[in-house]
Design an enzyme around this catalytic site. Structure first.
Site, PDB file in Angstrom:
ATOM      1  CG  ASP A   1      -2.585  -0.025  -6.002  1.00 43.61           C
ATOM      2  OD1 ASP A   1      -3.325  -0.499  -5.116  1.00 43.61           O
ATOM      3  OD2 ASP A   1      -1.581  -0.625  -6.437  1.00 43.61           O
TER       4      ASP A   1
ATOM      5  CD  GLU B   1      -6.145  -2.599  -6.205  1.00 46.07           C
ATOM      6  OE1 GLU B   1      -5.622  -3.463  -5.481  1.00 46.07           O
ATOM      7  OE2 GLU B   1      -5.663  -2.231  -7.297  1.00 46.07           O
TER       8      GLU B   1
ATOM      9  CG  ASP C   1       3.023  -0.679  -6.377  1.00 45.10           C
ATOM     10  OD1 ASP C   1       2.064  -1.375  -6.004  1.00 45.10           O
ATOM     11  OD2 ASP C   1       4.199  -0.984  -6.155  1.00 45.10           O
TER      12      ASP C   1
END
Length: 184
Positions: free
Chosen positions: A11, A71, A145
């Site tokens: 991410d 992502e 996260d």
């Protein structure tokens, strides 16, 4: 004999980069690791990008993932934030391609949908479902996260049978062929 596949999920971000690694043997998924690279402390954007590149390379060199899933940047109203996020993603992509590891991008909604069944799920809902899916006794919810990075890896595993629906690259040539508009 079942072969093991290792997937690194990332991410990307310019304040925090979350990442998670899973091992897949048949239909059994196990978490190898998840963590965050904290970038807030670095003085400028260029230094942050350097650390994203180096950390991605070190994860690849340490765990030897077969595939990397990222992502994709979401579209927001702040153009400067989107540019910075896109650069962070690009640096992680470049590090993966530099080590010849195939990459695949997933939208945030697709990741949330794959994990929770709801494309608008909260980070906490995604973390809770990952805890259940991976049969984890404890799940550090303060690292949301990191759990997002783990979710990207799990999403990639769930979508590996339908991988052609998303962009998948095996190297720079493949990336450029699928993205001719990015070549200037």
């Amino acid at each position: 004999m079942q072969t093991e596949k290792i997937i690194l999920g990332i991410d990307p971000g310019t304040t925090i980069m979350g990442f998670g690694l899973i091992s897949v043997k048949g239909n059994k998924i196990e978490m190898i690791s998840m963590h965050e690279l904290i970038l807030k402390k670095y003085p400028n954007h260029e230094t942050k990008l350097k650390y994203i590149f180096e950390r991605t390379l070190s994860l690849i060199d340490e765990f030897h993932p077969d595939e990397v899933a990222l992502e994709a940047p979401f579209f927001g109203k702040n153009v400067q934030s989107m540019l910075k996020l896109g650069r962070a993603q690009g640096v992680a992509m470049a590090a993966s391609l530099y080590r010849d590891v195939p990459i695949t991008e997933y939208s945030p909604k697709k990741i949330k949908m794959a994990i929770t069944g709801n494309g608008n799920a909260s980070k906490e809902q995604v973390a809770g479902m990952l805890k259940h899916l991976l049969n984890l006794k404890e799940f550090p919810t303060k690292y949301l996260d990191a759990s997002d990075g783990l979710a990207v890896a799990v999403c990639h595993h769930f979508n590996s049978a339908t991988i052609s629906l998303d962009k998948s690259y095996t190297g720079w040539d493949s990336f450029l062929k699928q993205n001719p508009d990015r070549l200037k």
